[in-house]
Design a protein around this motif. Structure first.
Motif, PDB file in Angstrom:
ATOM      1  N   LYS A  96      14.390 -25.600   2.491  1.00 23.96           N
ATOM      2  CA  LYS A  96      13.844 -24.785   3.584  1.00 23.96           C
ATOM      3  C   LYS A  96      13.497 -25.659   4.784  1.00 23.96           C
ATOM      4  O   LYS A  96      13.822 -25.319   5.930  1.00 23.96           O
ATOM      5  CB  LYS A  96      12.607 -24.025   3.091  1.00 23.96           C
ATOM      6  CG  LYS A  96      11.873 -23.253   4.164  1.00 23.96           C
ATOM      7  CD  LYS A  96      12.591 -21.980   4.518  1.00 23.96           C
ATOM      8  CE  LYS A  96      11.692 -21.099   5.374  1.00 23.96           C
ATOM      9  NZ  LYS A  96      12.242 -20.920   6.715  1.00 23.96           N
ATOM     10  N   ARG A  99      16.711 -26.811   6.448  1.00 23.66           N
ATOM     11  CA  ARG A  99      17.334 -25.734   7.219  1.00 23.66           C
ATOM     12  C   ARG A  99      16.568 -25.466   8.503  1.00 23.66           C
ATOM     13  O   ARG A  99      17.156 -25.292   9.568  1.00 23.66           O
ATOM     14  CB  ARG A  99      17.411 -24.454   6.386  1.00 23.66           C
ATOM     15  CG  ARG A  99      18.132 -23.338   7.119  1.00 23.66           C
ATOM     16  CD  ARG A  99      18.179 -22.058   6.291  1.00 23.66           C
ATOM     17  NE  ARG A  99      18.919 -21.036   6.968  1.00 23.66           N
ATOM     18  CZ  ARG A  99      18.453 -20.289   7.963  1.00 23.66           C
ATOM     19  NH1 ARG A  99      17.230 -20.461   8.403  1.00 23.66           N
ATOM     20  NH2 ARG A  99      19.197 -19.366   8.528  1.00 23.66           N
ATOM     21  N   ASP A 100      15.250 -25.430   8.421  1.00 30.89           N
ATOM     22  CA  ASP A 100      14.446 -25.210   9.624  1.00 30.89           C
ATOM     23  C   ASP A 100      14.683 -26.321  10.646  1.00 30.89           C
ATOM     24  O   ASP A 100      14.765 -26.071  11.849  1.00 30.89           O
ATOM     25  CB  ASP A 100      12.962 -25.120   9.278  1.00 30.89           C
ATOM     26  CG  ASP A 100      12.596 -23.816   8.576  1.00 30.89           C
ATOM     27  OD1 ASP A 100      13.461 -22.923   8.446  1.00 30.89           O
ATOM     28  OD2 ASP A 100      11.427 -23.699   8.153  1.00 30.89           O
ATOM     29  N   TRP A 115      16.298 -20.216  18.106  1.00 33.31           N
ATOM     30  CA  TRP A 115      16.310 -20.695  16.730  1.00 33.31           C
ATOM     31  C   TRP A 115      15.126 -21.594  16.412  1.00 33.31           C
ATOM     32  O   TRP A 115      14.794 -21.789  15.246  1.00 33.31           O
ATOM     33  CB  TRP A 115      17.618 -21.412  16.420  1.00 33.31           C
ATOM     34  CG  TRP A 115      18.741 -20.455  16.166  1.00 33.31           C
ATOM     35  CD1 TRP A 115      18.658 -19.243  15.558  1.00 33.31           C
ATOM     36  CD2 TRP A 115      20.108 -20.630  16.488  1.00 33.31           C
ATOM     37  NE1 TRP A 115      19.899 -18.655  15.482  1.00 33.31           N
ATOM     38  CE2 TRP A 115      20.810 -19.502  16.050  1.00 33.31           C
ATOM     39  CE3 TRP A 115      20.815 -21.655  17.102  1.00 33.31           C
ATOM     40  CZ2 TRP A 115      22.179 -19.348  16.199  1.00 33.31           C
ATOM     41  CZ3 TRP A 115      22.184 -21.501  17.256  1.00 33.31           C
ATOM     42  CH2 TRP A 115      22.849 -20.367  16.808  1.00 33.31           C
ATOM     43  N   ASP A 116      14.479 -22.133  17.444  1.00 31.61           N
ATOM     44  CA  ASP A 116      13.283 -22.934  17.197  1.00 31.61           C
ATOM     45  C   ASP A 116      12.132 -22.067  16.702  1.00 31.61           C
ATOM     46  O   ASP A 116      11.222 -22.549  16.046  1.00 31.61           O
ATOM     47  CB  ASP A 116      12.867 -23.703  18.447  1.00 31.61           C
ATOM     48  CG  ASP A 116      12.496 -22.792  19.609  1.00 31.61           C
ATOM     49  OD1 ASP A 116      13.068 -21.672  19.732  1.00 31.61           O
ATOM     50  OD2 ASP A 116      11.636 -23.201  20.414  1.00 31.61           O
ATOM     51  N   LYS A 119      14.295 -19.395  13.348  1.00 31.04           N
ATOM     52  CA  LYS A 119      15.016 -20.161  12.319  1.00 31.04           C
ATOM     53  C   LYS A 119      16.256 -19.442  11.802  1.00 31.04           C
ATOM     54  O   LYS A 119      16.681 -19.653  10.684  1.00 31.04           O
ATOM     55  CB  LYS A 119      14.099 -20.530  11.148  1.00 31.04           C
ATOM     56  CG  LYS A 119      12.843 -21.267  11.555  1.00 31.04           C
ATOM     57  CD  LYS A 119      13.159 -22.602  12.190  1.00 31.04           C
ATOM     58  CE  LYS A 119      11.942 -23.437  12.465  1.00 31.04           C
ATOM     59  NZ  LYS A 119      11.358 -23.291  13.766  1.00 31.04           N
ATOM     60  N   TYR A 121      16.622 -16.198  11.296  1.00 28.35           N
ATOM     61  CA  TYR A 121      16.377 -14.903  10.673  1.00 28.35           C
ATOM     62  C   TYR A 121      16.491 -13.817  11.730  1.00 28.35           C
ATOM     63  O   TYR A 121      16.269 -14.052  12.913  1.00 28.35           O
ATOM     64  CB  TYR A 121      15.015 -14.879   9.982  1.00 28.35           C
ATOM     65  CG  TYR A 121      14.973 -15.834   8.817  1.00 28.35           C
ATOM     66  CD1 TYR A 121      15.664 -15.550   7.643  1.00 28.35           C
ATOM     67  CD2 TYR A 121      14.302 -17.043   8.908  1.00 28.35           C
ATOM     68  CE1 TYR A 121      15.663 -16.444   6.583  1.00 28.35           C
ATOM     69  CE2 TYR A 121      14.291 -17.932   7.846  1.00 28.35           C
ATOM     70  CZ  TYR A 121      14.977 -17.633   6.693  1.00 28.35           C
ATOM     71  OH  TYR A 121      14.984 -18.506   5.651  1.00 28.35           O
TER      72      TYR A 121
END
Length: 152
Positions: A96, A99-100, A115-116, A119, A121
């Motif tokens: 996790k 990926r983050d 995306w910062d 992430k 979703y």
């Protein structure tokens, strides 16, 4: 120390495997998940671990790695393994955080998708960005989270 370092300290070796959005679109999510898991196993092997007599625990109810891994593996899917097994919990945290971090890196060149913050979703802002700007090469076009054309 930070959370990933503490999680990595729970295990002898760790590795992260990745599958690209293009791979997911080409082979499907389950096979791509298997490819990523196999790559993670190979990363651990590259650190000196052996898998010949090892038990590979997967969180969930399906073995998606054995079919794509280049050699035999003793795999056991376990529902809620991330809750009940420290090494699987550690793997979950390590994956996790990796990926983050990757999503934060992508944000630098693709700020419109935020995306910062999300992430990757499907937050309402992320869906709106896809509608406004289309899909990037990092989006899975086979996964319809918004009704947007692909930008290439």
């Amino acid at each position: 120390p930070d959370v990933p370092a503490r999680a990595a300290a729970w295990v002898q070796a760790s590795g992260v495997g990745w599958a690209t959005a293009a791979e997911v679109d080409e082979v499907g999510i389950m096979r791509a998940l298997g490819l990523a898991a196999s790559r993670a196993v190979l990363a651990v092997v590259a650190q000196g671990a052996t898998v010949e007599n090892a038990l590979v625990l997967l969180d969930g109810n399906h073995d998606y790695v054995s079919r794509v891994h280049p050699g035999p593996l003793n795999v056991r899917p376990v529902v809620k393994a991330d809750r009940d097994c420290a090494s699987v919990s550690a793997a979950s945290v390590i994956a996790k955080v990796a990926r983050d971090g990757y999503m934060a890196e992508l944000h630098e060149d693709h700020r419109d998708y935020q995306w910062d913050r999300n992430k990757g979703y499907a937050s309402p802002e992320h869906r709106e960005a896809i509608r406004s700007f289309g899909l990037s090469p990092f989006h899975r076009s086979s996964w319809a989270i918004a009704d947007a054309p692909t930008l290439f």
